[in-house]
Design a protein around this motif. Sequence first.
Motif, PDB file in Angstrom:
ATOM      1  N   LEU A   1       1.091  -0.159   0.209  1.00 27.61           N
ATOM      2  CA  LEU A   1       0.072  -0.535   1.071  1.00 27.61           C
ATOM      3  C   LEU A   1      -1.180  -0.119   0.894  1.00 27.61           C
ATOM      4  O   LEU A   1      -1.602   1.280   0.645  1.00 27.61           O
ATOM      5  N   SER A   2      -2.092  -0.828   0.742  1.00 30.00           N
ATOM      6  CA  SER A   2      -3.480  -0.552   0.700  1.00 30.00           C
ATOM      7  C   SER A   2      -4.458  -0.820   1.976  1.00 30.00           C
ATOM      8  O   SER A   2      -4.029  -1.726   2.578  1.00 30.00           O
ATOM      9  N   LEU A   3      -5.131   0.265   2.176  1.00 32.62           N
ATOM     10  CA  LEU A   3      -5.812   0.052   3.501  1.00 32.62           C
ATOM     11  C   LEU A   3      -7.240  -0.188   3.282  1.00 32.62           C
ATOM     12  O   LEU A   3      -8.104   0.433   2.501  1.00 32.62           O
ATOM     13  N   VAL A   4      -7.879  -1.215   4.063  1.00 30.56           N
ATOM     14  CA  VAL A   4      -9.282  -1.514   3.900  1.00 30.56           C
ATOM     15  C   VAL A   4     -10.049  -0.680   5.084  1.00 30.56           C
ATOM     16  O   VAL A   4      -9.580  -0.897   6.132  1.00 30.56           O
ATOM     17  N   LEU A   5     -10.994   0.314   4.615  1.00 27.60           N
ATOM     18  CA  LEU A   5     -11.403   1.278   5.535  1.00 27.60           C
ATOM     19  C   LEU A   5     -12.968   1.174   5.337  1.00 27.60           C
ATOM     20  O   LEU A   5     -13.505   0.712   4.103  1.00 27.60           O
ATOM     21  N   PRO A   6     -13.784   1.480   6.343  1.00 26.38           N
ATOM     22  CA  PRO A   6     -15.180   1.620   6.124  1.00 26.38           C
ATOM     23  C   PRO A   6     -15.440   2.743   5.096  1.00 26.38           C
ATOM     24  O   PRO A   6     -14.974   3.800   5.157  1.00 26.38           O
TER      25      PRO A   6
ATOM     26  N   GLU B   1       2.362  -6.764  -5.792  1.00 29.20           N
ATOM     27  CA  GLU B   1       1.346  -5.996  -5.380  1.00 29.20           C
ATOM     28  C   GLU B   1       1.619  -5.514  -3.944  1.00 29.20           C
ATOM     29  O   GLU B   1       2.403  -6.085  -3.135  1.00 29.20           O
ATOM     30  N   SER B   2       0.619  -4.293  -3.870  1.00 25.29           N
ATOM     31  CA  SER B   2       0.731  -3.940  -2.459  1.00 25.29           C
ATOM     32  C   SER B   2       0.122  -4.941  -1.206  1.00 25.29           C
ATOM     33  O   SER B   2      -0.451  -5.895  -1.450  1.00 25.29           O
TER      34      SER B   2
ATOM     35  N   GLY C   1       3.995  -5.355  -0.825  1.00 27.69           N
ATOM     36  CA  GLY C   1       4.952  -4.593  -0.727  1.00 27.69           C
ATOM     37  C   GLY C   1       5.636  -4.006   0.524  1.00 27.69           C
ATOM     38  O   GLY C   1       6.636  -3.915   0.767  1.00 27.69           O
ATOM     39  N   VAL C   2       4.812  -4.091   1.638  1.00 30.37           N
ATOM     40  CA  VAL C   2       5.257  -3.719   2.806  1.00 30.37           C
ATOM     41  C   VAL C   2       5.064  -4.740   3.898  1.00 30.37           C
ATOM     42  O   VAL C   2       4.031  -5.233   3.904  1.00 30.37           O
ATOM     43  N   ALA C   3       6.165  -5.229   4.571  1.00 31.64           N
ATOM     44  CA  ALA C   3       6.363  -6.421   5.434  1.00 31.64           C
ATOM     45  C   ALA C   3       5.219  -5.925   6.650  1.00 31.64           C
ATOM     46  O   ALA C   3       5.175  -5.026   7.303  1.00 31.64           O
ATOM     47  N   ALA C   4       4.869  -6.888   7.002  1.00 31.32           N
ATOM     48  CA  ALA C   4       3.936  -6.946   8.377  1.00 31.32           C
ATOM     49  C   ALA C   4       4.755  -6.685   9.497  1.00 31.32           C
ATOM     50  O   ALA C   4       4.230  -5.657  10.510  1.00 31.32           O
ATOM     51  N   GLU C   5       6.210  -6.809   9.517  1.00 32.60           N
ATOM     52  CA  GLU C   5       6.958  -6.520  10.583  1.00 32.60           C
ATOM     53  C   GLU C   5       6.830  -4.911  10.676  1.00 32.60           C
ATOM     54  O   GLU C   5       6.781  -4.388  11.732  1.00 32.60           O
ATOM     55  N   ALA C   6       7.011  -4.346   9.650  1.00 36.20           N
ATOM     56  CA  ALA C   6       7.054  -2.793   9.542  1.00 36.20           C
ATOM     57  C   ALA C   6       5.858  -2.200   9.824  1.00 36.20           C
ATOM     58  O   ALA C   6       5.798  -1.268  10.669  1.00 36.20           O
ATOM     59  N   LEU C   7       4.509  -2.876   9.574  1.00 37.99           N
ATOM     60  CA  LEU C   7       3.321  -2.427   9.882  1.00 37.99           C
ATOM     61  C   LEU C   7       3.184  -2.570  11.561  1.00 37.99           C
ATOM     62  O   LEU C   7       2.641  -1.546  12.227  1.00 37.99           O
TER      63      LEU C   7
END
Length: 318
Positions: free
Chosen positions: A90-95, A175-176, A193-199
């Motif tokens: 999981l990649s996080l887009v952050l400020p 990819e993540s 790699g991480v499903a939207a449902e899990a998020l």
Amino acid sequence: MTELWSAERIEDAARLLCAGELVAFPTETVYGLGGDATNDLAVARIFEAKGRPRFNPLITHVPDLAAARGLALFDARAERIAARFWPGPLSLVLPRAPASPVSLLASAGLDTLALRMPAHPLALALLSATGRPLAAPSANRSGRLSPTSAGDVIDELGGRIAAVLDGGRSAVGIESTVLDLSGAEPRVLRPGGVAAEALEEVLGHIATGAAASDAPRSPGLLASHYAPERPLRLEAREARPGEALLALGPGPAPEGFRELRWLSRSGDLTEAAANLFAALRALDRPDLAGIAVMPIPERGLGVAINDRLRRAAAPRPS
Ligand code: TXA
Ligand code: MG
């Protein structure tokens, strides 16, 4: 099981990375083409080695959450989601943090950063040994399949990079997931790699795809995504009043500009790419009437530079 790697191999790879060289390394998703994310030239070399036709922003990899917090701003949502899914795909887009040392080229000039802590012992050991964040897109040539073994990487990039670390086959193989938490509404920009449902179990409803209001955060969807506030004039061969010049050698720069900044004195397009975003930012000042750019040859990384310049000069959404 015999180990594929040793502490010595990792130390060697870390030294190469600190010297601005590229090293491919395994992650649980795919093999990454790693370079020092704080070094503009190393990041430019990543685009060049991949033959990437334009500067998509890259994911920056970190060894732990503490390192990530020094690069970007974590709100309560980001803390919760990282606690649950890192290390992982999981990649996080952050400020971007105000003092973030990550190269502007790595984030294609955006005010946000994509960060990821990979779940692979060799990747984590390399990140710790290097002591720097690593920008790493998939280690394939542009437009080809992502590599999931060291052999795949050698087929793709052999001869173009300093080293490949072998960590066996990538477990996840895609990819993540790229999750944008820089706006009010969480949004999946790239499924992975991480499903939207899990998020959603952690964050509640999550949007997918790019919303119209999110256009600036979805590079490539909009003609103009990073644009300086001052007007940008391309293919400039002579001065106009009050303008600054972005120059490219090896020849002399035209005279009469208020200020001059070299992308590369020798005309090296990799060096020019490394300097591009930082130079545009530095010249985007109210005391200058505009930024003129000398013609950039349409070859090698020049194609990517011109693509970015055309986007930056394109008519702006008001
Ligand atoms: O699994 C992965 O994520 C692999 C391994 C090596 O970690 N890496 C990877 O990196 O796929 P890369 O650089 O190819 O992926 C970049 C993706 C693109 O979809 C890009 O648009 C998005 O992340 N991205 C990066 N920075 C962004 C930003 N600041 N805002 C929005 N999207 C961003
Ligand atoms: Mg890729």
